[in-house]
Scaffold this motif. Structure first.
Motif, mmCIF file in Angstrom:
data_model
loop_
_atom_site.group_PDB
_atom_site.id
_atom_site.type_symbol
_atom_site.label_atom_id
_atom_site.label_comp_id
_atom_site.label_asym_id
_atom_site.label_seq_id
_atom_site.Cartn_x
_atom_site.Cartn_y
_atom_site.Cartn_z
ATOM 1 N N GLY A 1 0.757 -1.145 0.083
ATOM 2 C CA GLY A 1 0.053 0.004 -0.059
ATOM 3 C C GLY A 1 0.947 1.251 -0.024
ATOM 4 N N GLN A 2 2.152 1.134 -0.608
ATOM 5 C CA GLN A 2 2.886 2.174 -0.421
ATOM 6 C C GLN A 2 2.951 3.048 -1.745
ATOM 7 O OE1 GLN A 2 4.482 3.585 2.441
ATOM 8 N NE2 GLN A 2 4.154 1.695 3.546
ATOM 9 N N ASP A 3 2.848 4.355 -1.626
ATOM 10 C CA ASP A 3 2.924 5.290 -3.009
ATOM 11 C C ASP A 3 4.463 5.048 -3.633
ATOM 12 O OD1 ASP A 3 0.632 6.053 -2.289
ATOM 13 O OD2 ASP A 3 1.700 8.187 -1.484
ATOM 14 N N TYR A 4 4.342 4.850 -5.107
ATOM 15 C CA TYR A 4 5.679 4.685 -5.598
ATOM 16 C C TYR A 4 5.441 5.070 -7.096
ATOM 17 C CZ TYR A 4 4.091 0.390 -7.880
ATOM 18 O OH TYR A 4 3.369 -0.599 -8.561
ATOM 19 N N MET A 5 6.434 5.564 -7.681
ATOM 20 C CA MET A 5 6.527 5.722 -9.222
ATOM 21 C C MET A 5 7.630 5.160 -9.742
ATOM 22 S SD MET A 5 6.179 10.147 -8.820
ATOM 23 C CE MET A 5 7.847 10.155 -9.598
ATOM 24 N N VAL A 6 7.352 4.884 -11.231
ATOM 25 C CA VAL A 6 8.401 4.104 -12.023
ATOM 26 C C VAL A 6 8.699 5.518 -12.915
ATOM 27 C CG1 VAL A 6 8.872 2.243 -13.537
ATOM 28 C CG2 VAL A 6 7.417 1.946 -11.622
ATOM 29 N N LYS A 7 10.080 5.605 -13.118
ATOM 30 C CA LYS A 7 10.489 6.496 -14.021
ATOM 31 C C LYS A 7 11.664 5.739 -14.837
ATOM 32 C CE LYS A 7 9.596 10.915 -12.028
ATOM 33 N NZ LYS A 7 10.087 11.868 -11.391
ATOM 34 N N LYS A 8 11.661 5.539 -15.943
ATOM 35 C CA LYS A 8 12.647 5.081 -16.877
ATOM 36 C C LYS A 8 13.216 3.672 -16.174
ATOM 37 C CE LYS A 8 14.307 9.455 -18.243
ATOM 38 N NZ LYS A 8 15.569 10.468 -18.314
ATOM 39 N N GLU B 1 13.187 2.736 -13.190
ATOM 40 C CA GLU B 1 13.453 2.648 -11.678
ATOM 41 C C GLU B 1 12.593 3.028 -10.860
ATOM 42 O OE1 GLU B 1 16.826 5.428 -11.650
ATOM 43 O OE2 GLU B 1 18.411 3.959 -12.686
ATOM 44 N N ILE B 2 12.442 2.411 -9.668
ATOM 45 C CA ILE B 2 11.139 2.942 -8.777
ATOM 46 C C ILE B 2 11.547 3.974 -7.873
ATOM 47 C CG2 ILE B 2 9.883 1.948 -6.914
ATOM 48 C CD1 ILE B 2 10.468 -1.018 -8.184
ATOM 49 N N TYR B 3 10.800 4.873 -7.785
ATOM 50 C CA TYR B 3 10.910 5.961 -6.680
ATOM 51 C C TYR B 3 9.761 6.005 -5.642
ATOM 52 C CZ TYR B 3 13.894 8.091 -9.974
ATOM 53 O OH TYR B 3 15.076 8.409 -10.921
ATOM 54 N N VAL B 4 10.103 6.125 -4.532
ATOM 55 C CA VAL B 4 9.481 5.877 -3.253
ATOM 56 C C VAL B 4 9.615 7.351 -2.392
ATOM 57 C CG1 VAL B 4 9.513 3.237 -3.202
ATOM 58 C CG2 VAL B 4 10.906 4.767 -1.786
ATOM 59 N N ARG B 5 8.507 7.481 -1.323
ATOM 60 C CA ARG B 5 8.598 8.741 -0.678
ATOM 61 C C ARG B 5 9.811 8.643 0.129
ATOM 62 N NH1 ARG B 5 4.674 12.220 -1.992
ATOM 63 N NH2 ARG B 5 2.692 11.130 -2.771
ATOM 64 N N TYR B 6 10.246 9.844 0.454
ATOM 65 C CA TYR B 6 11.583 9.980 1.304
ATOM 66 C C TYR B 6 11.337 9.331 2.714
ATOM 67 C CZ TYR B 6 15.484 12.065 3.677
ATOM 68 O OH TYR B 6 16.571 12.314 4.682
ATOM 69 N N LYS B 7 10.104 9.623 3.231
ATOM 70 C CA LYS B 7 10.114 9.107 4.522
ATOM 71 C C LYS B 7 10.030 7.515 4.700
ATOM 72 C CE LYS B 7 5.128 9.918 4.004
ATOM 73 N NZ LYS B 7 3.995 10.825 4.790
ATOM 74 N N LEU B 8 9.742 6.987 3.615
ATOM 75 C CA LEU B 8 9.590 5.442 3.558
ATOM 76 C C LEU B 8 11.147 4.925 3.273
ATOM 77 C CD1 LEU B 8 8.357 2.778 3.155
ATOM 78 C CD2 LEU B 8 8.261 3.206 0.772
ATOM 79 N N MET B 9 11.582 5.627 2.350
ATOM 80 C CA MET B 9 13.260 5.281 2.376
ATOM 81 C C MET B 9 14.097 5.580 3.585
ATOM 82 S SD MET B 9 14.973 3.842 0.062
ATOM 83 C CE MET B 9 16.684 3.435 0.242
ATOM 84 N N LYS B 10 13.734 6.354 4.451
ATOM 85 C CA LYS B 10 14.433 6.659 5.813
ATOM 86 C C LYS B 10 14.294 5.386 6.646
ATOM 87 C CE LYS B 10 12.848 10.274 7.722
ATOM 88 N NZ LYS B 10 12.580 11.388 8.322
ATOM 89 N N ASP B 11 13.288 4.761 6.490
ATOM 90 C CA ASP B 11 13.035 3.531 7.584
ATOM 91 C C ASP B 11 13.701 2.318 6.811
ATOM 92 O OD1 ASP B 11 12.162 1.836 9.202
ATOM 93 O OD2 ASP B 11 9.993 1.968 8.739
ATOM 94 N N LEU B 12 15.038 2.009 6.951
ATOM 95 C CA LEU B 12 15.714 1.161 6.368
ATOM 96 C C LEU B 12 15.452 -0.288 6.709
ATOM 97 C CD1 LEU B 12 19.380 2.661 6.386
ATOM 98 C CD2 LEU B 12 17.799 2.734 4.574
ATOM 99 N N ASN B 13 14.821 -0.418 7.963
ATOM 100 C CA ASN B 13 14.260 -1.688 8.465
ATOM 101 C C ASN B 13 13.293 -2.128 7.634
ATOM 102 O OD1 ASN B 13 13.868 -3.900 9.897
ATOM 103 N ND2 ASN B 13 12.793 -2.909 11.563
#
Length: 136
Positions: A73-80, A82-94
């Motif tokens: 249920g996370q927001d993501y985008m695909v550009k060229k 490659e997958i892009y996610v929200r920064y607050k999600l990428m901060k949670d490395l666990n």
């Protein structure tokens, strides 16, 4: 005096909007793996993980990562490609590490299939019951 309050309120609103933008911007998703330590010197949870090298990524990562993120249920985008996610999600490395391990876990996909079939049965039963109520 009134101008002073307006300036302070403007600065506060600007800082809040800048923080909101910073946390919700899209950044590239990098695979994460656990670090291996010889001794315990961890001070933050993010010290447990590192960005994975291409040879450290599970073999099914590139094939299954979109499915895993979509099912979570996370927001993501695909550009060229490659997958892009929200920064607050990428901060949670666990959490990112959890997604990475799910891409190669066959039990995860079996559980999802089972949940989908159960949900499909309940949805069908609900739709059937609603149809019977309308026919009365």
């Amino acid at each position: 005096m009134k101008n002073k309050y307006i300036i302070i309120l403007g600065i506060i609103l600007f800082l809040i909007s800048a923080f909101y933008y910073w946390e919700n911007r899209f950044v590239k998703l990098y695979p994460v793996v656990t670090k291996e330590y010889t001794r315990q010197i961890i001070t933050f949870e993010t010290d447990l993980y590192k960005i994975a090298e291409p040879n450290e990524v599970p073999k099914d990562y590139y094939k299954n990562i979109k499915y895993v993120i979509d099912r979570s249920g996370q927001d993501y985008m695909v550009k060229k490609g490659e997958i892009y996610v929200r920064y607050k999600l990428m901060k949670d490395l666990n959490l990112i590490w959890n997604y990475i391990t799910r891409t190669s876990d066959p039990r995860y996909f079996e559980e999802i299939r089972e949940m989908d079939s159960i949900n499909r049965i309940y949805k069908k039963q609900y739709e059937d019951s609603q149809g019977k109520q309308q026919n009365l």
